[in-house]
Scaffold this active site. Sequence first.
Site, PDB file in Angstrom:
ATOM      1  N   CYS A 280       0.869  -1.582   0.387  1.00  0.00           N
ATOM      2  CA  CYS A 280       0.173   0.012  -0.192  1.00  0.00           C
ATOM      3  C   CYS A 280       0.785   1.407   0.554  1.00  0.00           C
ATOM      4  O   CYS A 280       0.750   2.313  -1.027  1.00  0.00           O
ATOM      5  CB  CYS A 280      -0.531   0.112   1.554  1.00  0.00           C
ATOM      6  SG  CYS A 280      -1.796  -1.628   1.037  1.00  0.00           S
TER       7      CYS A 280
HETATM    8  C1  UGA Z   1      -1.911   0.329   5.643  1.00  0.00           C
HETATM    9  C2  UGA Z   1      -2.654   1.199   6.733  1.00  0.00           C
HETATM   10  O1  UGA Z   1      -1.346   1.252   7.591  1.00  0.00           O
HETATM   11  C3  UGA Z   1      -3.971   1.110   6.339  1.00  0.00           C
HETATM   12  O2  UGA Z   1      -4.427   1.817   7.189  1.00  0.00           O
HETATM   13  C4  UGA Z   1      -4.185   1.103   4.941  1.00  0.00           C
HETATM   14  O3  UGA Z   1      -5.395   1.130   4.738  1.00  0.00           O
HETATM   15  C5  UGA Z   1      -3.536   0.063   3.990  1.00  0.00           C
HETATM   16  O4  UGA Z   1      -1.765   0.610   4.129  1.00  0.00           O
HETATM   17  C6  UGA Z   1      -4.510   0.230   2.918  1.00  0.00           C
HETATM   18  O5  UGA Z   1      -3.958   1.398   2.214  1.00  0.00           O
HETATM   19  O6  UGA Z   1      -4.803  -1.028   2.420  1.00  0.00           O
HETATM   20  P1  UGA Z   1      -0.232  -1.803   6.321  1.00  0.00           P
HETATM   21  O7  UGA Z   1      -0.051  -1.582   4.394  1.00  0.00           O
HETATM   22  O8  UGA Z   1      -0.925  -3.562   6.210  1.00  0.00           O
HETATM   23  O9  UGA Z   1      -1.435  -1.028   6.461  1.00  0.00           O
HETATM   24  O10 UGA Z   1       0.711  -1.515   7.101  1.00  0.00           O
HETATM   25  P2  UGA Z   1       1.633  -0.663   8.608  1.00  0.00           P
HETATM   26  O11 UGA Z   1       1.034  -1.673   9.524  1.00  0.00           O
HETATM   27  O12 UGA Z   1       0.619   0.197   8.226  1.00  0.00           O
HETATM   28  O13 UGA Z   1       2.837  -0.423   7.536  1.00  0.00           O
HETATM   29  C7  UGA Z   1       3.223  -0.436   6.418  1.00  0.00           C
HETATM   30  C8  UGA Z   1       4.548  -0.418   6.286  1.00  0.00           C
HETATM   31  O14 UGA Z   1       5.368   1.148   7.461  1.00  0.00           O
HETATM   32  C9  UGA Z   1       5.830  -1.517   6.968  1.00  0.00           C
HETATM   33  O15 UGA Z   1       6.692  -1.455   6.122  1.00  0.00           O
HETATM   34  C10 UGA Z   1       5.339  -1.002   8.370  1.00  0.00           C
HETATM   35  O16 UGA Z   1       6.825  -1.853   8.911  1.00  0.00           O
HETATM   36  C11 UGA Z   1       6.025   0.316   8.071  1.00  0.00           C
HETATM   37  N1  UGA Z   1       5.861   1.173   9.939  1.00  0.00           N
HETATM   38  C12 UGA Z   1       4.369   0.081  10.673  1.00  0.00           C
HETATM   39  C13 UGA Z   1       6.885   1.470  10.523  1.00  0.00           C
HETATM   40  O17 UGA Z   1       7.516   2.069  10.257  1.00  0.00           O
HETATM   41  N2  UGA Z   1       5.948   1.984  11.316  1.00  0.00           N
HETATM   42  C14 UGA Z   1       5.045   1.821  12.362  1.00  0.00           C
HETATM   43  O18 UGA Z   1       4.676   2.430  13.235  1.00  0.00           O
HETATM   44  C15 UGA Z   1       3.465   1.399  11.436  1.00  0.00           C
END
Ligand code: UGA
Length: 453
Positions: A280
């Site tokens: 995403c």
């Molecule tokens: C993300 C959004 O969080 C959702 O709200 C959205 O609906 C979704 O994309 C989408 O567009 O469908 P997701 O990709 O599953 O969800 O994952 P996240 O948990 O947000 O993580 C995304 C990336 O950011 C990962 O690589 C993770 O390692 C990184 N991340 C996440 C961080 O570096 N720090 C954090 O606190 C959270």
Amino acid sequence: MMRVSIIGTGYVGLVTGVCLAAKGVKVVCVDQDIDKVATIMGGKSPIYEEGLDALLLSTLDRTFHATSDFKQAILDTDLTIISVGTPFKDGKINLDYIKTAARQIGEALCEKNGYHVVVVKSTVVPGTTDDVVLPILEEASGKKAGRDFGVGMNPEFLREGNAIHDFMSPDRIVLGGMDQTSQEFMARIYNNFTGIDILRTNCRTAEMIKYTANALLATLISFSNEIGNLCGVLPNVDVQDVMSGVYLDHRLSPIMENGKRVFPSILSYLAAGCGFGGSCFPKDLSAIHAFGKQLGLSMDMVGAAINTNLKQPMEMLRLLKKHFYSLDGISVTVLGLAFKPGTDDIRESPAISILEMLIEERAVVTAFDPVAADSMKRIFNSSIAYVDTLEKAIDGSDAILLMTHWDIFDKLPVLVAKQIKIPVVVDGRRKLEPNKFECYEGIGRYSTSVCDR
Ligand code: UGA
């Protein structure tokens, strides 16, 4: 009872279908891939998501079923959700799957008596629903939008690994509609979601909300990483201490009436690390960046969030290289291959760039991930040794790079202490305690010495 058809049984489509079915909506998921349909009808989800199989089994043949009969699914339902892929290709979002779905729905609507609503759930650039989907539906059906059928946009906010929870207990429901009737129809599928904030708006705004939400989160991460990299070269500064001070701003951690502070989960996006990945953030940022540029805007902030993220794995390499004259022949262990813990999804994972760079520098690479090794084998096969335990992964290693944090990695201090040769541990997620290692490097943490090994 509302009857809903969902086009596409990918991650979002299937989670949406099964969850709506669990909430009492009658759902049929449609996919042209008959093997996929058979798997789902056999009670098994083709993708891994915590809790999905159980929910599928409990709804199958009651409120949920899957089919490859596109036309019948449309004829039998009141509302159709388009949930197909929108990849970023050749410098812009690719709407081919959306267009095909819209055309097929339109052709089916041709034969349908009665009002029907078509809802886009896929992430699409602003204007897609009104200016691409709607005209195709009209053309293919020979009917008039607003009179014979309605059109809407209902973005998803599901995190991988938490998708069932995020769907069943949403923080918001955004209903973009071309008119009030379309919005009403969409609202009906969420009848059993009580106490949830529902925002009604037009389709273009709904599309924009989705991109803005993801762009904000990704920008926070890149901002934190830039600050972290600066802290990393400042004597006696650790980004974690810096951020702890920043979090104490009452606007980030409100002080309640009882004097206690609340630390909202958004703060985890304000922490330095080795970068974001997934299906995403990278794709959505690129799409909205290209979209804005097309309209003559420079999109500097989003561009910077993308570029900072692309460069972030280099920071891991910089910390590693402080300890070695050359990486040629050095045994390096990469821990965590997926884009985040709890998933086998390696799409756009920062681990991919790290592995590429290590191979390029002729390091001898061993990789371990509790679930994502098989996915990574499809990209790097013979150039990397995959092992199935953490113990084997670090045995005899010169350096360990932690790319995602699984709980199992909490065992590292004990396991590393048992090693005869002391490895450099480079912590890309800042989840390990530095003083538990003889030789530790962390993103955003200054350290002078090259460890005595
Ligand atoms: C993300 C959004 O969080 C959702 O709200 C959205 O609906 C979704 O994309 C989408 O567009 O469908 P997701 O990709 O599953 O969800 O994952 P996240 O948990 O947000 O993580 C995304 C990336 O950011 C990962 O690589 C993770 O390692 C990184 N991340 C996440 C961080 O570096 N720090 C954090 O606190 C959270």
